[in-house]
Design a protein around this motif. Sequence first.
Motif, PDB file in Angstrom:
ATOM      1  N   THR A  26       0.830  -1.207   0.000  1.00  0.00           N
ATOM      2  CA  THR A  26       0.000   0.000   0.000  1.00  0.00           C
ATOM      3  C   THR A  26       0.864   1.256   0.000  1.00  0.00           C
ATOM      4  OG1 THR A  26      -1.766  -1.143   1.197  1.00  0.00           O
ATOM      5  CG2 THR A  26      -1.786   1.257   1.268  1.00  0.00           C
ATOM      6  N   LEU A  27       1.890   1.280   0.847  1.00  0.00           N
ATOM      7  CA  LEU A  27       2.766   2.456   0.926  1.00  0.00           C
ATOM      8  C   LEU A  27       3.529   2.664  -0.372  1.00  0.00           C
ATOM      9  CD1 LEU A  27       4.118   1.915   4.549  1.00  0.00           C
ATOM     10  CD2 LEU A  27       2.714   3.826   3.782  1.00  0.00           C
ATOM     11  N   ARG A  28       3.950   1.566  -1.004  1.00  0.00           N
ATOM     12  CA  ARG A  28       4.664   1.686  -2.269  1.00  0.00           C
ATOM     13  C   ARG A  28       3.777   2.336  -3.326  1.00  0.00           C
ATOM     14  NH1 ARG A  28       5.016  -3.313  -3.669  1.00  0.00           N
ATOM     15  NH2 ARG A  28       6.649  -3.881  -2.208  1.00  0.00           N
ATOM     16  N   ALA A  29       2.516   1.938  -3.375  1.00  0.00           N
ATOM     17  CA  ALA A  29       1.581   2.526  -4.348  1.00  0.00           C
ATOM     18  C   ALA A  29       1.318   3.996  -4.023  1.00  0.00           C
ATOM     19  CB  ALA A  29       0.274   1.739  -4.343  1.00  0.00           C
ATOM     20  N   ARG A  30       1.201   4.330  -2.744  1.00  0.00           N
ATOM     21  CA  ARG A  30       0.957   5.722  -2.365  1.00  0.00           C
ATOM     22  C   ARG A  30       2.146   6.609  -2.716  1.00  0.00           C
ATOM     23  NH1 ARG A  30      -1.842   4.902   3.628  1.00  0.00           N
ATOM     24  NH2 ARG A  30      -3.892   4.197   2.851  1.00  0.00           N
ATOM     25  N   ILE A  31       3.351   6.110  -2.482  1.00  0.00           N
ATOM     26  CA  ILE A  31       4.540   6.901  -2.816  1.00  0.00           C
ATOM     27  C   ILE A  31       4.633   7.119  -4.315  1.00  0.00           C
ATOM     28  CG2 ILE A  31       7.065   6.855  -2.806  1.00  0.00           C
ATOM     29  CD1 ILE A  31       6.900   5.411  -0.102  1.00  0.00           C
ATOM     30  N   ARG A  32       4.295   6.084  -5.092  1.00  0.00           N
ATOM     31  CA  ARG A  32       4.329   6.220  -6.547  1.00  0.00           C
ATOM     32  C   ARG A  32       3.325   7.270  -7.024  1.00  0.00           C
ATOM     33  NH1 ARG A  32       4.631   1.234  -7.398  1.00  0.00           N
ATOM     34  NH2 ARG A  32       2.404   0.773  -7.469  1.00  0.00           N
ATOM     35  N   LYS A  33       2.129   7.258  -6.434  1.00  0.00           N
ATOM     36  CA  LYS A  33       1.119   8.262  -6.795  1.00  0.00           C
ATOM     37  C   LYS A  33       1.547   9.651  -6.314  1.00  0.00           C
ATOM     38  CE  LYS A  33      -2.924   9.911  -8.054  1.00  0.00           C
ATOM     39  NZ  LYS A  33      -2.775  11.279  -7.551  1.00  0.00           N
ATOM     40  N   LEU A  34       2.171   9.709  -5.153  1.00  0.00           N
ATOM     41  CA  LEU A  34       2.620  10.989  -4.620  1.00  0.00           C
ATOM     42  C   LEU A  34       3.729  11.591  -5.477  1.00  0.00           C
ATOM     43  CD1 LEU A  34       1.916  12.821  -2.252  1.00  0.00           C
ATOM     44  CD2 LEU A  34       3.654  11.654  -0.901  1.00  0.00           C
ATOM     45  N   ASP A  35       4.594  10.758  -6.017  1.00  0.00           N
ATOM     46  CA  ASP A  35       5.639  11.255  -6.917  1.00  0.00           C
ATOM     47  C   ASP A  35       5.020  11.914  -8.154  1.00  0.00           C
ATOM     48  OD1 ASP A  35       7.686  10.471  -5.275  1.00  0.00           O
ATOM     49  OD2 ASP A  35       8.022   8.550  -6.283  1.00  0.00           O
ATOM     50  N   GLU A  36       3.924  11.358  -8.647  1.00  0.00           N
ATOM     51  CA  GLU A  36       3.240  11.979  -9.780  1.00  0.00           C
ATOM     52  C   GLU A  36       2.657  13.336  -9.382  1.00  0.00           C
ATOM     53  OE1 GLU A  36       0.301   9.211 -11.034  1.00  0.00           O
ATOM     54  OE2 GLU A  36       1.751   7.650 -11.621  1.00  0.00           O
ATOM     55  N   ASP A  37       2.074  13.416  -8.188  1.00  0.00           N
ATOM     56  CA  ASP A  37       1.520  14.690  -7.720  1.00  0.00           C
ATOM     57  C   ASP A  37       2.618  15.731  -7.533  1.00  0.00           C
ATOM     58  OD1 ASP A  37      -0.989  13.539  -7.675  1.00  0.00           O
ATOM     59  OD2 ASP A  37      -0.879  12.994  -5.550  1.00  0.00           O
TER      60      ASP A  37
END
Length: 434
Positions: A285-296
């Motif tokens: 879950t954290l890996r997916a959130r960090i990946r989405k946060l990098d896009e933001d």
Amino acid sequence: MAPSTEFLCSNGIQRRGSSTVLAWTSMGTKLGSEAPGHAITVERNMRFVGIDIGSEKHVVAIVDETGKPLRKPIPFSEDASGYERLRSMLGEAADAFVAMEATGHYWQNLFAFLHAAGFQIALLNPTRTSRFAAEDLRRAKTDALDALGIARFAQQKRPAATPMPDAATLELRELMRLRDRLVQDLGDRARQVHRALDLSFPELTDHVRDVASAKATTLLVVCPTAEKFRAADPKVLAELKYDGRHVIGLELAKALCEAAKTSVGRHQGTPYELQIRYACEDIATLRARIRKLDEDISQSLDRHEVGKLLTTIDGIGDNTAARMIASIDFDGFKSAAALAAYVGVAPLVNHSGKRQPLRGHACAMGDADLRAKLWMPTLRAVTHNPWLKAFYARLVAAGKPKKLAIIAAMRKLLGAIMSVARTRTPFVPKLAAA
């Protein structure tokens, strides 16, 4: 004889101040300027406000131009009624200067409130105020005394007002802080997995090195302990997809099942299974959130003029550029050397008498977190940035230690960052002639 500009503090120690400045002076000279043969005078009726920041309650103190308290330090709460009480005490914004320490995040609401009310506000480094307070050898420490000390610091030192950051900078700052927290959480979960695997299946890391990788978490959710691997069918494990398209493979699956049969792990119960499964689910879950946060972060950086220009420097990616914008107010530094000193890549000079060392340690008072985050971008820059690569190679060829050369390259990189931020133009390296 000219009157002394020194006075006795309450502890009997003589110190310099502005309370007795200046029965004699030329008319019209303002504080901060001096004319030959004249003392300094001050503008009258200016009030200096010091606020000691707390989590739920703050304390405000007000002094005049001479450092004399105008009223007893008063506490006020972190809510609407407390802010209104403060506003009624401060009076007109035109003749008041507010100073407060940048304590955690607790100052931010108050800073925005006072800025909207038209006050000039200086955010202070707590190290400066603590050293200023130590001048008086004060033995007592209370919130009221701290607020009074901050007010007198502003009255004597006249720090520059801190501007309100723009919305794009605030957005990047909060996004980077959120990303740092998520990365910290991911690291904590990975350490939890390591601890449980050391007890249940320590041999797994011989085959899958990174337990926080998608391959490892996919395997461990299905088979969290050596006992589960012994009972598993290698062909079923081999067909598991860990990133949407890659599979574990029969070779790795067989190796893990064979290793599990001779594992020295002796803790195979339900508690260890749950620890590993829950931690692996959190990691995914954290890996997916960090990946989405990098896009933001990349999208926010596109809307920031300086931040986008910083990425024109080879070695500076979106995350590093966003971190620099979030961590540094470039207008607050007069030179690249001042920025380097703030980050902590300036040598600590300590020469005294016959002691003249050839090298100095890095200053420990710099921003250690920012310095650590700049380490990998610097390594990348000395590899892929021709301008910085040549600089690094020149230092190594001259006999400098490689670590020292890396620190010097980081200092050089900070100079390039400062140049781009000041000129608002893309980075153009000046390569030495062959």
